[in-house]
Design a protein around this motif. Structure first.
Motif, PDB file in Angstrom:
ATOM      1  N   GLY A 192      34.974  35.907  37.297  1.00 20.79           N
ATOM      2  CA  GLY A 192      34.546  36.030  38.690  1.00 20.79           C
ATOM      3  C   GLY A 192      35.260  35.612  39.275  1.00 20.79           C
ATOM      4  O   GLY A 192      36.558  35.426  39.271  1.00 20.79           O
ATOM      5  N   SER A 193      34.918  35.726  41.418  1.00 16.88           N
ATOM      6  CA  SER A 193      36.234  35.669  41.882  1.00 16.88           C
ATOM      7  C   SER A 193      35.680  35.136  42.979  1.00 16.88           C
ATOM      8  O   SER A 193      34.808  35.532  43.410  1.00 16.88           O
ATOM      9  N   ILE A 194      36.617  34.418  43.498  1.00 11.96           N
ATOM     10  CA  ILE A 194      36.154  33.157  44.572  1.00 11.96           C
ATOM     11  C   ILE A 194      36.063  34.422  46.273  1.00 11.96           C
ATOM     12  O   ILE A 194      37.506  34.497  46.449  1.00 11.96           O
ATOM     13  N   ALA A 195      35.222  34.059  47.281  1.00  2.00           N
ATOM     14  CA  ALA A 195      35.894  35.326  48.131  1.00  2.00           C
ATOM     15  C   ALA A 195      34.411  35.161  49.046  1.00  2.00           C
ATOM     16  O   ALA A 195      33.254  34.507  48.516  1.00  2.00           O
ATOM     17  N   HIS A 196      34.840  34.493  50.531  1.00  2.00           N
ATOM     18  CA  HIS A 196      33.468  34.361  51.562  1.00  2.00           C
ATOM     19  C   HIS A 196      33.112  33.307  51.734  1.00  2.00           C
ATOM     20  O   HIS A 196      32.261  33.091  51.989  1.00  2.00           O
ATOM     21  N   THR A 197      33.710  33.044  51.356  1.00  2.00           N
ATOM     22  CA  THR A 197      33.560  31.361  51.440  1.00  2.00           C
ATOM     23  C   THR A 197      34.175  29.826  51.782  1.00  2.00           C
ATOM     24  O   THR A 197      34.727  30.221  52.600  1.00  2.00           O
ATOM     25  N   TYR A 201      38.084  22.069  48.103  1.00  2.00           N
ATOM     26  CA  TYR A 201      39.048  22.069  46.886  1.00  2.00           C
ATOM     27  C   TYR A 201      38.309  21.120  45.837  1.00  2.00           C
ATOM     28  O   TYR A 201      38.123  22.580  44.573  1.00  2.00           O
ATOM     29  N   GLU A 202      37.243  20.415  45.713  1.00  2.00           N
ATOM     30  CA  GLU A 202      36.308  20.145  45.102  1.00  2.00           C
ATOM     31  C   GLU A 202      35.314  21.308  44.192  1.00  2.00           C
ATOM     32  O   GLU A 202      35.434  21.012  42.878  1.00  2.00           O
ATOM     33  N   ASP A 203      34.648  21.476  45.064  1.00  2.00           N
ATOM     34  CA  ASP A 203      33.876  23.206  44.736  1.00  2.00           C
ATOM     35  C   ASP A 203      34.789  23.485  44.030  1.00  2.00           C
ATOM     36  O   ASP A 203      33.995  24.457  43.108  1.00  2.00           O
ATOM     37  N   VAL A 204      36.111  23.533  43.861  1.00  2.00           N
ATOM     38  CA  VAL A 204      37.207  25.057  44.042  1.00  2.00           C
ATOM     39  C   VAL A 204      36.968  24.567  42.380  1.00  2.00           C
ATOM     40  O   VAL A 204      37.461  25.855  41.422  1.00  2.00           O
ATOM     41  N   VAL A 205      37.925  23.799  42.088  1.00  2.00           N
ATOM     42  CA  VAL A 205      37.908  22.811  41.011  1.00  2.00           C
ATOM     43  C   VAL A 205      36.611  22.926  39.746  1.00  2.00           C
ATOM     44  O   VAL A 205      37.070  23.474  39.226  1.00  2.00           O
ATOM     45  N   GLU A 206      36.115  22.724  40.274  1.00  2.00           N
ATOM     46  CA  GLU A 206      34.520  23.035  39.397  1.00  2.00           C
ATOM     47  C   GLU A 206      34.264  24.303  39.351  1.00  2.00           C
ATOM     48  O   GLU A 206      34.216  24.884  37.913  1.00  2.00           O
ATOM     49  N   ALA A 207      34.416  25.639  40.222  1.00  2.00           N
ATOM     50  CA  ALA A 207      33.809  26.570  39.698  1.00  2.00           C
ATOM     51  C   ALA A 207      35.245  26.820  39.244  1.00  2.00           C
ATOM     52  O   ALA A 207      34.911  28.184  38.461  1.00  2.00           O
ATOM     53  N   TYR A 208      36.221  26.918  39.074  1.00  2.00           N
ATOM     54  CA  TYR A 208      37.357  27.088  38.642  1.00  2.00           C
ATOM     55  C   TYR A 208      37.013  26.637  37.155  1.00  2.00           C
ATOM     56  O   TYR A 208      37.617  27.981  35.975  1.00  2.00           O
ATOM     57  N   THR A 209      36.858  26.069  36.368  1.00  2.00           N
ATOM     58  CA  THR A 209      36.465  25.206  35.044  1.00  2.00           C
ATOM     59  C   THR A 209      35.320  26.504  34.348  1.00  2.00           C
ATOM     60  O   THR A 209      34.293  26.480  33.736  1.00  2.00           O
ATOM     61  N   ASN A 210      34.617  27.002  35.648  1.00  2.00           N
ATOM     62  CA  ASN A 210      32.761  27.419  34.988  1.00  2.00           C
ATOM     63  C   ASN A 210      33.105  28.888  35.672  1.00  2.00           C
ATOM     64  O   ASN A 210      32.131  29.960  35.643  1.00  2.00           O
ATOM     65  N   GLY A 211      34.376  29.883  35.730  1.00  2.00           N
ATOM     66  CA  GLY A 211      34.452  30.880  35.541  1.00  2.00           C
ATOM     67  C   GLY A 211      35.155  31.584  36.234  1.00  2.00           C
ATOM     68  O   GLY A 211      35.618  33.303  36.818  1.00  2.00           O
ATOM     69  N   PHE A 212      35.035  31.349  37.627  1.00  2.00           N
ATOM     70  CA  PHE A 212      35.510  31.548  38.775  1.00  2.00           C
ATOM     71  C   PHE A 212      37.367  31.518  39.108  1.00  2.00           C
ATOM     72  O   PHE A 212      38.031  30.394  39.272  1.00  2.00           O
ATOM     73  N   THR A 213      37.797  32.344  38.620  1.00  2.00           N
ATOM     74  CA  THR A 213      39.386  31.929  38.254  1.00  2.00           C
ATOM     75  C   THR A 213      40.582  33.013  38.719  1.00  2.00           C
ATOM     76  O   THR A 213      41.499  32.843  38.338  1.00  2.00           O
ATOM     77  N   HIS A 214      39.734  33.847  40.055  1.00  2.00           N
ATOM     78  CA  HIS A 214      41.082  34.247  40.711  1.00  2.00           C
ATOM     79  C   HIS A 214      40.037  34.344  41.900  1.00  2.00           C
ATOM     80  O   HIS A 214      38.902  34.316  42.379  1.00  2.00           O
ATOM     81  N   MET A 215      41.190  34.674  43.474  1.00  2.00           N
ATOM     82  CA  MET A 215      40.136  34.677  44.200  1.00  2.00           C
ATOM     83  C   MET A 215      40.674  35.618  45.189  1.00  2.00           C
ATOM     84  O   MET A 215      41.909  36.147  45.435  1.00  2.00           O
ATOM     85  N   THR A 216      39.693  36.444  46.077  1.00  2.00           N
ATOM     86  CA  THR A 216      39.531  37.716  46.771  1.00  2.00           C
ATOM     87  C   THR A 216      40.462  37.200  48.125  1.00  2.00           C
ATOM     88  O   THR A 216      39.777  36.754  48.417  1.00  2.00           O
ATOM     89  N   HIS A 217      40.817  37.939  48.338  1.00  2.15           N
ATOM     90  CA  HIS A 217      41.843  38.626  50.022  1.00  2.15           C
ATOM     91  C   HIS A 217      41.502  37.012  50.151  1.00  2.15           C
ATOM     92  O   HIS A 217      41.612  36.669  51.171  1.00  2.15           O
TER      93      HIS A 217
END
Length: 396
Positions: A192-197, A201-217
């Protein structure tokens, strides 16, 4: 005495954190068999002339090149893009989609499966990267707004249950249903990669624990510090820095990120958390002029100038035309990064991100003989995939 298939001599061999002089590299059965200062027999000898011998470059975000885009949905596009990027040192990559209708996406996946066994002269396919369509409309960039939508289990479960070729999916984690989507990606072993977002910060912390461990461009099409209802919030960029194990990718073309930001990302994240990506569109490897981002029939018209794709009114960038050797050169010359670290960001780190490091990403015995040769000025002369020379600059 063992007879090797290929012996590469007179090279400065780049291994992780070091450069070896005076040794030769031997290939057998498509893999690196030996690195030794003792001479052994081989069927073929390749003299690098004192140039660098590097692991093959691994690009985990590629849309196109040579006048083709994967969204063209043709076998020719897949094969020609793979050949083009091999000319510039890429030996493995992830074909990448754009936001589109469901039927078009399914066709793109089908063509990947058809093209893979035919791809004998280009960069290896590492699996499909789906970029979109679950994005923030405010941070859509050049993604087509007609196709941007919320995560839909009825769609993504069908896609992931049907095909095992999807290895990465980029999405905005703040959307309704995105956390459940991230959990499903994680269960399926998909990155799972975070992109066009437009997340905070708090959204990303939750996302990281649920599969989004990389950031796109990284930096492109993502939020930084913002003020909402008078209060200041850290954004996605700050989260990328604060979450130590979050990996990021950067388009080091010298346009999307200026040298100062290249230096900052490297200083904070380090080579083992950064992947260099081209994010190349169809105009990569082509002369300047008009082009199209996405499908030829209904994609976005762009202008290629100053080494980047721009919107026709020149108000914003609309894609990259970089190649992998460009990225390595820019990190060394613009960001003043040691060559060994620039190579790690183009080889070992992306291999680890894609869980492919056991077979590629460094020069080590037993790994695939995916290799590139370039000189001190970053002129690339040879690309080798599986012990086979797929590109050689024959100029004297």
């Amino acid at each position: 005495m063992e007879q090797y298939d290929l012996k590469i001599i007179n090279a400065r061999i780049i291994v992780e954190n070091d450069i070896l002089d005076g040794a030769s590299l031997y290939v057998a059965g498509g893999k690196i068999a030996l690195i030794d200062k003792v001479d052994h027999a081989a069927n073929q000898v390749l003299d690098t002339g004192g140039n660098y011998l590097s692991p093959g470059f691994i690009d985990i975000h590629v849309h196109g090149g040579a006048g083709y885009d994967f969204m063209d949905n043709t076998l020719e596009a897949y094969l020609e893009i793979a050949k083009l990027h091999a000319r510039y040192g890429t030996t493995a990559f992830t074909p990448t989609t754009l936001s589109c209708e469901h039927e078009s996406l399914m066709r793109t996946l089908e063509l990947y499966e058809q093209a893979e066994p035919l791809n004998t002269d280009g960069a290896r396919f590492l699996g499909m990267h789906i970029e979109g369509p679950y994005f923030s409309m405010e941070q859509r960039g050049a993604q087509d707004p007609r196709f941007i939508r919320l995560p839909d289990p009825a769609e993504y479960k069908v896609i992931l249950d049907r095909s095992s070729i999807v290895k990465r999916w980029s999405a905005a984690p703040e959307l309704d249903g995105a956390i459940e989507f991230g959990k499903y990606l994680k269960d399926k072993g998909v990155l799972g990669s975070i992109a066009h977002t437009d997340a905070i910060y708090e959204d990303v912390v939750e996302a990281y624990t649920n599969g989004f461990t990389h950031m796109t461009h990284f930096y492109s099409c993502m939020s930084g510090v913002s003020r909402r209802n008078a209060f200041r919030y850290a954004g996605v960029v700050e989260a990328g820095y604060l979450i130590d194990d979050m990996t990021v990718e950067i388009i080091a073309d010298g346009r999307h990120l200026p040298p100062a930001l290249l230096k900052l990302v490297y200083k904070i994240k380090g080579a083992d958390k950064i992947a260099l990506v081209t994010d190349a569109m169809r105009a990569a490897g082509m002369p300047p002029g008009e082009s199209v981002l996405g499908r030829l029939d209904d994609g976005l018209k762009v202008i290629i100038e100053d080494g980047v794709a721009k919107l026709p009114d020149r108000t914003a960038f609309a894609g990259s035309v970089a190649t992998a050797i460009d990225l390595v050169k820019n990190m060394v010359q613009l960001a003043e990064v040691p060559l060994t670290d620039a190579i790690i960001m183009m080889t070992a780190t992306p291999a680890r991100i894609m869980k492919a490091y056991d077979s590629m990403g460094s020069i080590a015995t037993g790994k695939l003989a995916d290799l590139v040769i370039f000189d001190d000025d970053f002129n690339l002369s040879t690309t080798i995939i599986g012990g086979k020379v797929v590109y050689a600059d024959l100029k004297d």
